[in-house]
Scaffold this motif. Structure first.
Motif, mmCIF file in Angstrom:
data_model
loop_
_atom_site.group_PDB
_atom_site.id
_atom_site.type_symbol
_atom_site.label_atom_id
_atom_site.label_comp_id
_atom_site.label_asym_id
_atom_site.label_seq_id
_atom_site.Cartn_x
_atom_site.Cartn_y
_atom_site.Cartn_z
ATOM 1 N N LYS A 175 0.819 -1.204 0.000
ATOM 2 C CA LYS A 175 0.000 0.000 0.000
ATOM 3 C C LYS A 175 0.858 1.261 0.000
ATOM 4 O O LYS A 175 1.880 1.329 0.680
ATOM 5 N N LYS A 176 0.413 2.273 -0.733
ATOM 6 C CA LYS A 176 1.100 3.564 -0.756
ATOM 7 C C LYS A 176 0.875 4.307 0.550
ATOM 8 O O LYS A 176 1.797 4.918 1.113
ATOM 9 N N PHE A 177 -0.376 4.250 1.030
ATOM 10 C CA PHE A 177 -0.741 4.839 2.318
ATOM 11 C C PHE A 177 -1.427 3.755 3.151
ATOM 12 O O PHE A 177 -1.683 2.660 2.668
ATOM 13 N N PHE A 178 -1.760 4.078 4.383
ATOM 14 C CA PHE A 178 -2.368 3.074 5.244
ATOM 15 C C PHE A 178 -3.685 2.552 4.665
ATOM 16 O O PHE A 178 -4.018 1.386 4.845
ATOM 17 N N GLY A 179 -4.427 3.428 3.979
ATOM 18 C CA GLY A 179 -5.714 3.016 3.439
ATOM 19 C C GLY A 179 -5.699 2.660 1.968
ATOM 20 O O GLY A 179 -6.734 2.350 1.395
ATOM 21 N N GLY A 180 -4.543 2.729 1.335
ATOM 22 C CA GLY A 180 -4.464 2.434 -0.089
ATOM 23 C C GLY A 180 -3.769 3.539 -0.866
ATOM 24 O O GLY A 180 -2.651 3.933 -0.545
ATOM 25 N N ASP A 181 -4.467 4.081 -1.865
ATOM 26 C CA ASP A 181 -3.861 5.081 -2.744
ATOM 27 C C ASP A 181 -4.054 6.513 -2.274
ATOM 28 O O ASP A 181 -3.468 7.437 -2.842
ATOM 29 N N GLU A 182 -4.900 6.737 -1.275
ATOM 30 C CA GLU A 182 -5.153 8.081 -0.770
ATOM 31 C C GLU A 182 -4.901 8.119 0.736
ATOM 32 O O GLU A 182 -5.131 7.134 1.431
ATOM 33 N N ILE A 183 -4.462 9.286 1.219
ATOM 34 C CA ILE A 183 -4.251 9.396 2.663
ATOM 35 C C ILE A 183 -5.599 9.376 3.385
ATOM 36 O O ILE A 183 -6.611 9.804 2.841
ATOM 37 N N ASN A 184 -5.573 8.853 4.588
ATOM 38 C CA ASN A 184 -6.771 8.898 5.412
ATOM 39 C C ASN A 184 -6.380 9.276 6.836
ATOM 40 O O ASN A 184 -5.274 9.742 7.093
ATOM 41 N N MET A 185 -7.270 9.059 7.774
ATOM 42 C CA MET A 185 -7.043 9.509 9.135
ATOM 43 C C MET A 185 -5.884 8.772 9.810
ATOM 44 O O MET A 185 -5.214 9.311 10.694
#
Length: 211
Positions: free
Chosen positions: A129-139
């Motif tokens: 994963k690029k970010f914890f939630g996938g392709d977009e940043i989240n909380m």
């Protein structure tokens, strides 16, 4: 002064609260008015109403502006995200402990940091994963901002080294991705100002210990 604003990539009015330092933030009337329980920042003002505490503020933003969700829609994925947010919140005191301690006590804090980084590496940032939630940043990404930005700053300030990219390649890649997001990159605190603030805090600690 301290300026607080909401700026997470969605259309909303910028809200600013200025708290001028005379003796300490806790003694300022505005802060006492808007956060009388904990008497500390962060505080978000929305339509004149105060919302306090970082995670609570983010949950509020997620509900008020759902067009840019900060949490997954799927119940299980949301539960997993909330788990890691709580994990990050529980570890947040480790930041100040790094520059408030020394010797064996500081080494114990360093060990706690390494355990947290290992948990992120082995259990949170899996599946490419690029970010914890996938392709977009989240909380979750925002909750771990202390690792992406503050850890390196505290390392420089305290003269210690904790994070080694080759030992935590997934965390290292995430840090680069996170800090490359325009809304994050453009709103990170100024390093020189933060180092000056840390110096003032350390001086206050030394003064209180000597009295």
């Amino acid at each position: 002064s301290v300026r607080l604003q909401s700026n997470l990539g969605f259309e909303t009015q910028r809200h600013t609260l200025r708290i001028h330092r005379r003796r300490s933030l806790q003694q300022e009337s505005l802060l006492l008015q808007y956060n009388p329980v904990h008497k500390k920042i962060p505080v978000l003002l929305h339509d004149g109403k105060p919302i306090c505490e970082s995670t609570v503020i983010l949950r509020y933003i997620d509900e008020i502006w759902p067009q840019n969700p900060l949490l997954p829609a799927d119940p299980y994925d949301r539960a997993v995200a909330l788990f890691w947010i709580k994990f990050a919140d529980d570890k947040s005191p480790l930041l100040s402990k790094l520059y408030r301690t020394e010797g064996e006590e500081q080494q114990a804090v360093v060990n706690e940091w390494l355990e947290m980084l290992e948990a992120m590496e082995e259990h949170a940032l899996i599946g490419g994963k690029k970010f914890f939630g996938g392709d977009e940043i989240n909380m979750v990404d925002i909750a771990f901002c202390m690792v992406a930005h503050w850890l390196g700053l505290i390392e420089d300030f305290a003269g210690i080294k904790i994070f080694e990219p080759h030992k935590f390649p997934r965390v290292s890649s995430w840090i680069q991705n996170f800090k490359s997001v325009p809304v994050i990159k453009d709103n990170l605190p100024d390093t020189d100002k933060m180092l000056a603030l840390l110096n003032r805090r350390r001086e206050m600690l030394l003064t209180s210990k000597s009295n």
